[in-house]
Design a protein around this motif. Sequence first.
Motif, PDB file in Angstrom:
ATOM      1  N   PRO A   1       0.696  -1.288  -0.003  1.00 39.66           N
ATOM      2  CA  PRO A   1      -0.025  -0.085   0.018  1.00 39.66           C
ATOM      3  C   PRO A   1       0.800   1.276   0.062  1.00 39.66           C
ATOM      4  CG  PRO A   1      -1.184  -1.644   1.317  1.00 39.66           C
ATOM      5  CD  PRO A   1       0.506  -2.093   1.063  1.00 39.66           C
ATOM      6  N   ARG A   2       1.953   1.301   0.882  1.00 39.00           N
ATOM      7  CA  ARG A   2       2.809   2.398   0.734  1.00 39.00           C
ATOM      8  C   ARG A   2       3.314   2.776  -0.468  1.00 39.00           C
ATOM      9  NH1 ARG A   2       7.901   3.380   4.801  1.00 39.00           N
ATOM     10  NH2 ARG A   2       8.568   5.559   3.881  1.00 39.00           N
ATOM     11  N   THR A   3       3.794   2.030  -1.305  1.00 32.98           N
ATOM     12  CA  THR A   3       4.151   2.058  -2.711  1.00 32.98           C
ATOM     13  C   THR A   3       3.157   2.638  -3.598  1.00 32.98           C
ATOM     14  OG1 THR A   3       6.073   0.482  -2.484  1.00 32.98           O
ATOM     15  CG2 THR A   3       5.313   0.703  -4.776  1.00 32.98           C
ATOM     16  N   PHE A   4       1.830   1.862  -3.611  1.00 35.51           N
ATOM     17  CA  PHE A   4       0.646   2.324  -4.395  1.00 35.51           C
ATOM     18  C   PHE A   4       0.480   3.666  -4.096  1.00 35.51           C
ATOM     19  CE2 PHE A   4      -3.294   2.295  -6.143  1.00 35.51           C
ATOM     20  CZ  PHE A   4      -3.437   1.417  -7.136  1.00 35.51           C
ATOM     21  N   ARG A   5       0.316   4.031  -2.913  1.00 35.16           N
ATOM     22  CA  ARG A   5       0.052   5.327  -2.547  1.00 35.16           C
ATOM     23  C   ARG A   5       1.140   6.424  -3.155  1.00 35.16           C
ATOM     24  NH1 ARG A   5      -1.936   3.043   2.420  1.00 35.16           N
ATOM     25  NH2 ARG A   5      -4.087   3.008   2.367  1.00 35.16           N
ATOM     26  N   HIS A   6       2.386   6.095  -2.841  1.00 37.68           N
ATOM     27  CA  HIS A   6       3.508   6.972  -3.481  1.00 37.68           C
ATOM     28  C   HIS A   6       3.247   7.378  -4.949  1.00 37.68           C
ATOM     29  CE1 HIS A   6       7.194   9.032  -3.439  1.00 37.68           C
ATOM     30  NE2 HIS A   6       7.695   8.277  -4.223  1.00 37.68           N
ATOM     31  N   VAL A   7       3.239   6.512  -5.685  1.00 38.63           N
ATOM     32  CA  VAL A   7       2.889   6.306  -6.842  1.00 38.63           C
ATOM     33  C   VAL A   7       1.698   7.461  -7.425  1.00 38.63           C
ATOM     34  CG1 VAL A   7       2.380   5.224  -9.132  1.00 38.63           C
ATOM     35  CG2 VAL A   7       3.935   4.227  -7.747  1.00 38.63           C
ATOM     36  N   LEU A   8       0.608   7.433  -6.787  1.00 42.83           N
ATOM     37  CA  LEU A   8      -0.700   8.132  -6.979  1.00 42.83           C
ATOM     38  C   LEU A   8      -0.299   9.519  -6.249  1.00 42.83           C
ATOM     39  CD1 LEU A   8      -3.757   5.922  -5.650  1.00 42.83           C
ATOM     40  CD2 LEU A   8      -2.900   6.272  -8.089  1.00 42.83           C
ATOM     41  N   ASP A   9       0.721   9.665  -5.209  1.00 45.71           N
ATOM     42  CA  ASP A   9       0.890  11.041  -4.840  1.00 45.71           C
ATOM     43  C   ASP A   9       1.790  11.783  -5.980  1.00 45.71           C
ATOM     44  OD1 ASP A   9      -0.550  10.869  -2.381  1.00 45.71           O
ATOM     45  OD2 ASP A   9       1.619  10.455  -1.319  1.00 45.71           O
ATOM     46  N   VAL A  10       2.708  11.051  -6.486  1.00 49.10           N
ATOM     47  CA  VAL A  10       3.411  11.741  -7.532  1.00 49.10           C
ATOM     48  C   VAL A  10       2.844  11.870  -8.686  1.00 49.10           C
ATOM     49  CG1 VAL A  10       5.685  11.552  -8.760  1.00 49.10           C
ATOM     50  CG2 VAL A  10       5.533  11.099  -6.312  1.00 49.10           C
ATOM     51  N   ASN A  11       2.101  10.852  -9.388  1.00 48.57           N
ATOM     52  CA  ASN A  11       1.573  10.956 -10.678  1.00 48.57           C
ATOM     53  C   ASN A  11       0.400  11.713 -10.869  1.00 48.57           C
ATOM     54  OD1 ASN A  11       3.963   9.391 -11.242  1.00 48.57           O
ATOM     55  ND2 ASN A  11       2.860   7.800 -11.901  1.00 48.57           N
ATOM     56  N   LEU A  12      -0.523  11.510  -9.835  1.00 48.33           N
ATOM     57  CA  LEU A  12      -1.800  12.061  -9.804  1.00 48.33           C
ATOM     58  C   LEU A  12      -2.018  13.246  -9.070  1.00 48.33           C
ATOM     59  CD1 LEU A  12      -4.686  11.789 -10.863  1.00 48.33           C
ATOM     60  CD2 LEU A  12      -5.083  10.154  -9.430  1.00 48.33           C
ATOM     61  N   ILE A  13      -1.804  13.314  -7.461  1.00 43.53           N
ATOM     62  CA  ILE A  13      -1.999  14.107  -6.621  1.00 43.53           C
ATOM     63  C   ILE A  13      -0.873  15.449  -7.077  1.00 43.53           C
ATOM     64  CG2 ILE A  13      -1.965  14.790  -4.383  1.00 43.53           C
ATOM     65  CD1 ILE A  13      -3.901  12.900  -4.938  1.00 43.53           C
ATOM     66  N   GLY A  14       0.141  15.036  -7.301  1.00 36.90           N
ATOM     67  CA  GLY A  14       1.034  16.226  -7.760  1.00 36.90           C
ATOM     68  C   GLY A  14       0.442  16.937  -8.823  1.00 36.90           C
ATOM     69  N   PRO A  15      -0.088  16.640 -10.115  1.00 38.12           N
ATOM     70  CA  PRO A  15      -0.622  17.384 -11.237  1.00 38.12           C
ATOM     71  C   PRO A  15      -1.892  18.078 -10.653  1.00 38.12           C
ATOM     72  CG  PRO A  15      -0.003  15.315 -12.015  1.00 38.12           C
ATOM     73  CD  PRO A  15       0.217  15.151 -10.597  1.00 38.12           C
ATOM     74  N   TRP A  16      -2.596  17.506  -9.636  1.00 42.05           N
ATOM     75  CA  TRP A  16      -3.679  18.276  -9.168  1.00 42.05           C
ATOM     76  C   TRP A  16      -3.422  19.399  -8.400  1.00 42.05           C
ATOM     77  CZ3 TRP A  16      -5.009  18.049  -3.903  1.00 42.05           C
ATOM     78  CH2 TRP A  16      -6.327  18.828  -3.720  1.00 42.05           C
ATOM     79  N   LEU A  17      -2.470  19.023  -7.435  1.00 37.42           N
ATOM     80  CA  LEU A  17      -1.760  20.274  -6.919  1.00 37.42           C
ATOM     81  C   LEU A  17      -1.325  21.327  -7.515  1.00 37.42           C
ATOM     82  CD1 LEU A  17       0.047  18.423  -3.870  1.00 37.42           C
ATOM     83  CD2 LEU A  17      -2.138  19.879  -3.795  1.00 37.42           C
ATOM     84  N   GLY A  18      -0.657  21.091  -8.786  1.00 35.13           N
ATOM     85  CA  GLY A  18      -0.275  22.078  -9.794  1.00 35.13           C
ATOM     86  C   GLY A  18      -1.125  22.812 -10.520  1.00 35.13           C
ATOM     87  N   MET A  19      -2.320  22.308 -10.745  1.00 38.25           N
ATOM     88  CA  MET A  19      -3.616  22.717 -11.640  1.00 38.25           C
ATOM     89  C   MET A  19      -4.065  23.727 -10.518  1.00 38.25           C
ATOM     90  SD  MET A  19      -5.036  19.911 -14.174  1.00 38.25           S
ATOM     91  CE  MET A  19      -5.220  18.791 -13.068  1.00 38.25           C
ATOM     92  N   ARG A  20      -4.237  23.248  -9.308  1.00 37.31           N
ATOM     93  CA  ARG A  20      -4.858  24.110  -8.581  1.00 37.31           C
ATOM     94  C   ARG A  20      -3.974  25.248  -7.918  1.00 37.31           C
ATOM     95  NH1 ARG A  20      -4.824  23.608  -2.524  1.00 37.31           N
ATOM     96  NH2 ARG A  20      -6.854  23.878  -1.774  1.00 37.31           N
ATOM     97  N   ALA A  21      -2.793  25.246  -8.001  1.00 36.06           N
ATOM     98  CA  ALA A  21      -1.990  26.421  -7.677  1.00 36.06           C
ATOM     99  C   ALA A  21      -1.745  27.484  -8.848  1.00 36.06           C
ATOM    100  CB  ALA A  21      -0.380  25.854  -7.212  1.00 36.06           C
ATOM    101  N   VAL A  22      -1.815  26.759  -9.887  1.00 37.66           N
ATOM    102  CA  VAL A  22      -1.372  27.574 -11.125  1.00 37.66           C
ATOM    103  C   VAL A  22      -2.623  28.232 -11.691  1.00 37.66           C
ATOM    104  CG1 VAL A  22      -1.731  26.195 -13.157  1.00 37.66           C
ATOM    105  CG2 VAL A  22       0.405  27.830 -13.088  1.00 37.66           C
ATOM    106  N   ALA A  23      -3.813  27.963 -11.591  1.00 33.69           N
ATOM    107  CA  ALA A  23      -5.193  28.580 -12.135  1.00 33.69           C
ATOM    108  C   ALA A  23      -5.144  30.121 -11.872  1.00 33.69           C
ATOM    109  CB  ALA A  23      -6.242  27.585 -11.527  1.00 33.69           C
ATOM    110  N   PRO A  24      -4.927  30.518 -10.423  1.00 29.41           N
ATOM    111  CA  PRO A  24      -4.895  32.145 -10.286  1.00 29.41           C
ATOM    112  C   PRO A  24      -4.005  32.915 -11.125  1.00 29.41           C
ATOM    113  CG  PRO A  24      -5.205  30.621  -8.129  1.00 29.41           C
ATOM    114  CD  PRO A  24      -4.616  29.699  -9.075  1.00 29.41           C
ATOM    115  N   SER A  25      -2.824  32.170 -11.378  1.00 29.64           N
ATOM    116  CA  SER A  25      -1.609  32.839 -12.056  1.00 29.64           C
ATOM    117  C   SER A  25      -2.083  32.864 -13.690  1.00 29.64           C
ATOM    118  CB  SER A  25      -0.468  32.233 -12.000  1.00 29.64           C
ATOM    119  OG  SER A  25       0.773  32.828 -12.539  1.00 29.64           O
TER     120      SER A  25
END
Length: 250
Positions: A102-126
């Motif tokens: 589970p730790r490995t599975f979640r880490h892949v999701l964190d980088v590959n999916l949560i990371g882009p979501w955080l990026g889109m969320r952060a960049v939208a106002p700019s």
Amino acid sequence: MKSLDGQVALVTGGARGIGEAVVHAFVDEGASVVLTDVLEEEGRALEEKVGAAAARFCVADVTSEADWAAVLAEAEQRFGPVSLLVNNAGIVEFGSIEKTDPRTFRHVLDVNLIGPWLGMRAVAPSMRRAGGGVILNVSSTAGLMGYAGLGAYVASKWGLRGLTKAAALDLAADGIRVCSIHPGPISTPMTAGMDDTITADQPIPRFGTPEEVARMAVFLAAEATYSTGSEFVVDGGATTGSMMLAAPEE
């Protein structure tokens, strides 16, 4: 006039591979680029190679909301509001559904999916301050089909494909287009050591190059003005189908 003149881009995973090629291609087309990565040595070397007038490297972890805020602040201070985002950072972990912990599975999701979501969320106002923009999420052919032994990676890349569509709908009113890019086997450090036989049955029987993916990114950023929420595949025809059962020539 170059196709990306006046644009400010942020490229994650920009120190090598596809990200590095995108940095070069965007700068060649006139954009100013902030590239991020956890690979500090490679990132600083690329900044020096491209030149500080056009590129700025920031050490950043895409899973960190604080890092995203710092990178956006640096980009706006140095170049102005961000109008292009390429969510390219990604990792792969091999393992069957039963053997992946589970730790490995979640880490892949964190980088590959949560990371882009955080990026889109952060960049939208700019991007709103820039008057609009383009977000390119680098998924994979693993976001279009399944692969044995890559459950976490496949799940993350399918998720990114779906997230792209949701973001395209959410951000359309702000003049922000969002598309996903789906590379097949590309010659990068991530695929180093993979046997050439994996491309043998493709219509184009070879590995692709990072530059070929970067050219797609430039097209989507500059020319694909009527496309959003869509998938763009760079895979040598790998997802077209199998050539193994082709009828013999008469």
